[in-house]
Design an enzyme around this catalytic site. Structure first.
Site, PDB file in Angstrom:
ATOM      1  N   GLY A 317     -27.101  -2.734 -36.775  1.00 29.04           N
ATOM      2  CA  GLY A 317     -26.423  -2.875 -38.076  1.00 29.04           C
ATOM      3  C   GLY A 317     -26.755  -1.697 -38.976  1.00 29.04           C
ATOM      4  O   GLY A 317     -25.912  -1.182 -39.697  1.00 29.04           O
ATOM      5  N   TRP A 320     -24.881   1.263 -37.759  1.00 27.43           N
ATOM      6  CA  TRP A 320     -23.463   1.140 -38.131  1.00 27.43           C
ATOM      7  C   TRP A 320     -23.200   1.848 -39.462  1.00 27.43           C
ATOM      8  O   TRP A 320     -22.152   2.448 -39.671  1.00 27.43           O
ATOM      9  CB  TRP A 320     -23.086  -0.346 -38.256  1.00 27.43           C
ATOM     10  CG  TRP A 320     -21.699  -0.574 -38.770  1.00 27.43           C
ATOM     11  CD1 TRP A 320     -20.557  -0.669 -38.034  1.00 27.43           C
ATOM     12  CD2 TRP A 320     -21.288  -0.744 -40.135  1.00 27.43           C
ATOM     13  NE1 TRP A 320     -19.473  -0.876 -38.852  1.00 27.43           N
ATOM     14  CE2 TRP A 320     -19.893  -0.931 -40.149  1.00 27.43           C
ATOM     15  CE3 TRP A 320     -21.969  -0.751 -41.353  1.00 27.43           C
ATOM     16  CZ2 TRP A 320     -19.160  -1.128 -41.312  1.00 27.43           C
ATOM     17  CZ3 TRP A 320     -21.242  -0.938 -42.522  1.00 27.43           C
ATOM     18  CH2 TRP A 320     -19.862  -1.131 -42.493  1.00 27.43           C
ATOM     19  N   HIS A 321     -24.206   1.799 -40.352  1.00 28.50           N
ATOM     20  CA  HIS A 321     -24.005   2.376 -41.677  1.00 28.50           C
ATOM     21  C   HIS A 321     -23.911   3.896 -41.642  1.00 28.50           C
ATOM     22  O   HIS A 321     -23.253   4.489 -42.497  1.00 28.50           O
ATOM     23  CB  HIS A 321     -25.134   1.970 -42.614  1.00 28.50           C
ATOM     24  CG  HIS A 321     -24.998   0.561 -43.090  1.00 28.50           C
ATOM     25  ND1 HIS A 321     -25.421  -0.518 -42.372  1.00 28.50           N
ATOM     26  CD2 HIS A 321     -24.434   0.053 -44.219  1.00 28.50           C
ATOM     27  CE1 HIS A 321     -25.156  -1.622 -43.038  1.00 28.50           C
ATOM     28  NE2 HIS A 321     -24.542  -1.316 -44.156  1.00 28.50           N
ATOM     29  N   GLY A 322     -24.587   4.512 -40.720  1.00 29.55           N
ATOM     30  CA  GLY A 322     -24.494   5.964 -40.705  1.00 29.55           C
ATOM     31  C   GLY A 322     -25.333   6.568 -39.609  1.00 29.55           C
ATOM     32  O   GLY A 322     -26.229   5.935 -39.058  1.00 29.55           O
ATOM     33  N   PHE A 487     -19.477   5.135 -44.640  1.00 31.82           N
ATOM     34  CA  PHE A 487     -19.823   4.361 -43.451  1.00 31.82           C
ATOM     35  C   PHE A 487     -18.568   4.028 -42.688  1.00 31.82           C
ATOM     36  O   PHE A 487     -18.498   3.547 -41.682  1.00 31.82           O
ATOM     37  CB  PHE A 487     -20.580   3.098 -43.822  1.00 31.82           C
ATOM     38  CG  PHE A 487     -21.770   3.370 -44.725  1.00 31.82           C
ATOM     39  CD1 PHE A 487     -22.532   4.514 -44.549  1.00 31.82           C
ATOM     40  CD2 PHE A 487     -22.104   2.521 -45.750  1.00 31.82           C
ATOM     41  CE1 PHE A 487     -23.607   4.791 -45.378  1.00 31.82           C
ATOM     42  CE2 PHE A 487     -23.191   2.784 -46.587  1.00 31.82           C
ATOM     43  CZ  PHE A 487     -23.930   3.912 -46.400  1.00 31.82           C
TER      44      PHE A 487
END
Lengths: 487, 483
Positions: A317, A320-322, A487
């Site tokens: 997770g 996923w943001h960056g 993102f």
């Protein structure tokens, strides 16, 4: 195109005019699709090809999955869409990060594979997840494939939530898109109110960014108390920024009679980390729960594996943001918090046992414990740890993180309150906090089904106040993107 | 009942705006006109204009962008014309950063609140897409234009939108209100570049900085390459050659030109309330750095076409035209950065303007031996990113710590890892070299070394607070008194 810019206004007016000028729902879907493509192409029209590749692929593959006779065959098709979608996401978002990382650990040749000027397509993580969830649901036989590619494309590229969510599920969003939504004034004003509230949140987030940016841009010169204060500024900035976007998205969708899911439900009032993740970026956390955590086995395979699954889910997770180690650390830290919480709860349970708790519950002491310890202490711990962890979203380099930590420890040793003159802007933070307390776990204050004369007067005026304050905070200074756009 | 219910939402929404507008009016919120083009408000310059009008009376106004502000000396124009005619003539330089052609009419409105000039010398703006793209990044026009739809729209649509939307008083009050709400004070009205550079009583921004043009300097080579390979051919193609009558006709009757004239010079003529006022268009090169490169056939041709263009439009508008650049022989030390001339050049251009305005040849004063000074300072330079900040002649007791190194960087910023050197030089004193670190990789802002003076440290701290201010926006400066 950003919702809070002047350019969005004519776009939206034109969209509404075109959308409602057709009485045929199919034409309306066409209008929606066209405007969604214009909206996305505004950043870079060349990237439209990419989103259409995802749309086309998932549309076709889902049909194939549905028609496949064996589980094995279905899985093969699913694998194709997963590989292609995540390869695209991986290439645009993570390729250079991994090549750079390989290079830094000694694989010198990796540097040659770094792609220069690689553009990160806006919202790629959001629409990829949204589209992949559709294929997964068809694979799991929860859904039948969509008949029309136009409908499906309108679902994936629905402009209010295309670039930063909420990540919607097809069974919730598509029926609303394809049905005939008659213009409803109550829906419109209720959506407008939501939009204005979101706009104000975004504007306040930008102001907080003005206050914290100087510290984060030069952490070596900042005092420890500056760092502490700026972490809290950023904590609210990211919340106002992202929840502002989500509220604007919900508001815009509601003006055409479409309800999007609530993405934030007073997250900073959470009294535990589990609760925080039930309230923060709800559409992503439920996505990760449904499609990753459960796929890994969820909580069905014993205590150790459950915690392992939790850690993996949170770290992914974070990723996923960056593309950055900081995001992985951020996710992993949240994973650690969740696991730690579970372990502590398990210890507590084994110490007191069910009956023990029951006896404890009856006592006066339990009442005190629950109220004070669980609620107040739980809230304080959750809020402080969550705030601290945002640091990894804002400070990117290892050297800066090191400096910040040195200063944080210095502050813990010798705490000094920051000396700052009072700013009216600080009033708005508790005001929105109170708003969250009142709104927590409830339906929206101003809904299409509860408009009355008094409510219309009040919320009409409040919308005006929100828009005016937003104008004061935003006009005449450089436009800031939403944090989650990257993102 | 349902109708009433429906009306109430928009009604109270609009009511909130009405209340807000009346609060703004009552509060007398300072309105910074310059905000509209995302650039420099003029409060201090207006003050100087009022003072000059009171003490001497103002006959002429020089109007334009920052290249006019730095590049034409109103003082020299005034003194030269007065000396040559024996009659007192006073010109005021109202040039201001970011004032593009469509904003001149707004500037005239401000001028005419205070003075009734007999003459306006208007900067000649070049009609090319580049001019429109050179606006401040933050201006509404730029944002609209930069958007994918905006790039398909003609500026005849966009400019009126900007004009209508941005001219609202309440909107202009918003930045001041923001600072009041966030920092509990109204935005300090910044002035022109004179925050950084001193302003003389004629409104000229005084800058004796110059771009150091070491022959080995990679950046200058890059700038020259850009100029020769890209700027020159593109600019030449933007203007029709004189001899091609058909092309010329097509060009000068195009919609683009009419919009350019209507939103710029014709609007100015309309805005002027005094029928006796005479207008002149004055021209000089768009890029000051051009003067530092060897003259080529192409560059001569470009200047010829520029002149030809301005002659044509001055005929169309029925106003005068003065080429204030012709035969000025400007050199490296006349250029303070890639776009702007410095005061050395401004004095020469001011004299040329006076000559052409009077239509007579005047004796030239002896030129200072800048070659020698140039050579002297060259030896002291430390690296590629070097800026020389010279103490202005008329302020010998002070030295200005200048905020940016624009004059050291022509087309490329130094990488974030690279140190930037400032040479701070006192007139009649030895130069001193101080290593300075750029604040971040996205701006030209340089942190002044803290070991210098307390004032300098304060300056750096202030910069940190205003890190979002773009290069074109004014920043505070501090003067350092010689001990």
């Amino acid at each position: 195109m950003l919702f809070h810019t002047f350019t969005f206004l004519p776009f939206y007016i034109l969209f509404i005019a075109c959308y409602y000028s057709f009485s045929n729902p199919k034409f309306r879907v066409g209008v929606l699709l066209f405007f969604s493509n214009v909206f996305y192409g505004w950043w870079n029209w060349k990237l439209l090809g990419l989103i259409w590749l995802t749309i086309g692929l998932d549309f076709i593959i889902s049909k194939k999955i549905y028609r496949a006779n064996t589980k094995k065959e279905k899985f093969r098709f699913l694998l194709v869409t997963l590989i292609v979608n995540f390869s695209l996401l991986g290439f645009f978002k993570y390729w250079n990060f991994f090549m750079g990382s390989f290079h830094s650990i000694g694989l010198v040749a990796a540097d040659r594979f770094v792609v220069e000027n690689l553009i990160l397509p806006v919202g790629i993580s959001f629409y990829t997840f949204q589209s992949v969830s559709y294929s997964l649901d068809v694979y799991r036989e929860r859904l039948k494939p969509v008949d029309s590619i136009i409908d499906y494309a309108a679902y994936v590229s629905f402009f209010p939530q295309l670039v930063a969510g909420p990540i919607e599920r097809i069974e919730s969003l598509l029926p609303q898109i394809v049905r005939f939504n008659k213009f409803d004034f109550d829906h419109f004003i209720s959506g407008f109110y939501l939009f204005s509230q979101g706009l104000f949140r975004k504007a306040l987030g930008d102001i907080l960014s003005d206050l914290s940016d100087p510290t984060f841009k030069n952490v070596s010169n900042a005092t420890p108390e500056d760092i502490i204060l700026s972490i809290f500024y950023f904590t609210f900035q990211i919340y106002f920024d992202f929840s502002g976007y989500s509220e604007m998205a919900r508001g815009l969708a509601r003006t055409i009679g479409i309800e999007l899911m609530l993405n934030f439900n007073a997250p900073y009032l959470s009294t535990s980390f589990q609760e925080f993740w039930r309230r923060w970026h709800i559409s992503l956390s439920t996505w990760l729960r449904d499609y990753l955590y459960i796929s890994l086995g969820g909580s069905r395979k014993g205590f150790v594996l459950t915690n392992f699954n939790l850690m993996v889910t949170m770290a992914l997770g974070g990723l996923w943001h960056g593309a950055g180690l900081n995001y992985i650390i951020w996710g992993a830290l949240h994973g650690i918090y969740l696991v730690a919480q579970r372990i502590l709860e398990a210890i507590f349970e084994s110490l007191f046992g069910i009956s023990g708790i029951f006896r404890f519950k009856q006592s006066y002491r339990f009442f005190i414990w629950k109220r004070l310890f669980k609620n107040a202490f739980g809230w304080l711990i959750t809020f402080c740890f969550v705030s601290y962890t945002w640091l990894y979203f804002r400070v990117y380099t290892v050297s800066d993180i090191e400096i910040v930590h040195k200063k944080l420890f210095l502050w813990i040793k010798h705490p000094v309150l920051p000396v700052y003159s009072f700013s009216v802007v600080f009033i708005f933070i508790p005001m929105l906090w109170i708003y969250d307390i009142l709104q927590k776990d409830r339906k929206d204050f101003f809904r299409p089904d509860n408009t009355t004369i008094l409510r219309n007067v009040f919320f009409g005026f409040l919308s005006g106040v929100f828009v005016i304050l937003s104008l004061i905070f935003l006009v005449g200074k450089p436009t800031k993107q939403f944090i989650y756009f990257q993102f | 009942m349902t109708m009433l219910k429906k009306i109430l939402f928009p009604f109270t929404f609009l009511l909130s705006f009405l209340i807000f507008s009346s609060i703004v009016t009552k509060l007398k919120v300072p309105i910074l006109e310059g905000q509209k083009f995302g650039n420099i408000p003029l409060e201090r310059k207006i003050q100087k204009l009022i003072e000059l009008e009171k003490s001497d009376g103002v006959d002429a106004i020089i109007l334009g962008a920052s290249n006019t502000e730095f590049g034409v000396s109103a003082q020299v124009l005034s003194e030269t014309v007065t000396l040559a005619t024996g009659k007192k003539f006073v010109a005021y330089n109202f040039g201001t950063g970011g004032a593009d052609f469509y904003l001149l009419a707004d500037l005239i409105k401000i001028v005419e609140l205070h003075v009734k000039p007999k003459y306006y010398f208007l900067q000649g703006y070049h009609l090319s897409s580049a001019i429109l793209e050179s606006l401040s990044e933050d201006s509404l026009y730029k944002k609209l234009r930069g958007s994918p739809v905006g790039s398909f729209l003609d500026y005849k649509i966009l400019l009126p939108v900007v004009d209508k939307v941005w001219n609202q008083k309440t909107l202009l009050a918003l930045p001041s209100l923001r600072s009041k709400i966030v920092f509990s004070v109204y935005l300090t009205p910044p002035s022109t570049n004179s925050d950084v550079y001193p302003l003389n009583k004629y409104g000229d921004s005084i800058s004796y900085n110059y771009l150091y043009l070491n022959q080995g300097m990679e950046l200058v080579k890059l700038a020259e390459k850009f100029f020769l390979d890209k700027y020159l051919p593109i600019s030449i193609d933007s203007y029709p050659p004189n001899e091609d009558a058909e092309k010329k006709k097509a060009f000068f009757t195009s919609n683009g030109l009419n919009v350019f004239l209507n939103t710029g010079y014709r609007k100015i003529q309309k805005e002027t309330s005094f029928s006796e006022t005479k207008f002149y268009i004055i021209s000089f090169p768009k890029l000051a750095i051009e003067s530092t490169f060897p003259k080529t056939g192409q560059s001569k041709e470009l200047n010829r076409r520029f002149s030809s263009f301005f002659i044509e439009i001055s005929k169309l508008l029925n106003i005068g035209y003065i080429d204030a650049y012709e035969n000025t022989n400007l050199k490296s030390w006349h250029v303070q950065d890639d776009t702007h001339y410095n005061t050395f050049a401004a004095e020469i251009i001011g004299r040329k303007l006076a000559e052409k305005f009077l239509n007579k040849t005047l004796p030239n004063p002896p030129e200072p031996n800048d070659d020698a000074l140039f050579e002297l300072e060259k030896e002291k330079l430390m690296g590629r990113w070097t800026s020389i900040i010279r103490s202005p002649k008329d302020l010998e007791e002070n030295i200005l710590i200048v905020k940016y190194l624009q004059n050291a960087n022509t087309h490329k910023l130094p990488p974030s890892s690279e140190k930037v050197n400032l040479i701070i030089r006192l007139e009649k004193n030895n130069s001193q070299i101080f290593p300075a670190q750029r604040i971040d990789s996205n701006s030209y802002q340089v942190e002044i070394p803290k070991n210098l003076l307390k004032a300098n440290a304060m300056y750096a701290a202030d910069l940190l607070n205003s890190a979002n201010i773009s290069l074109s926006a004014p920043l505070e400066s501090y003067s350092w008194e010689k001990k």
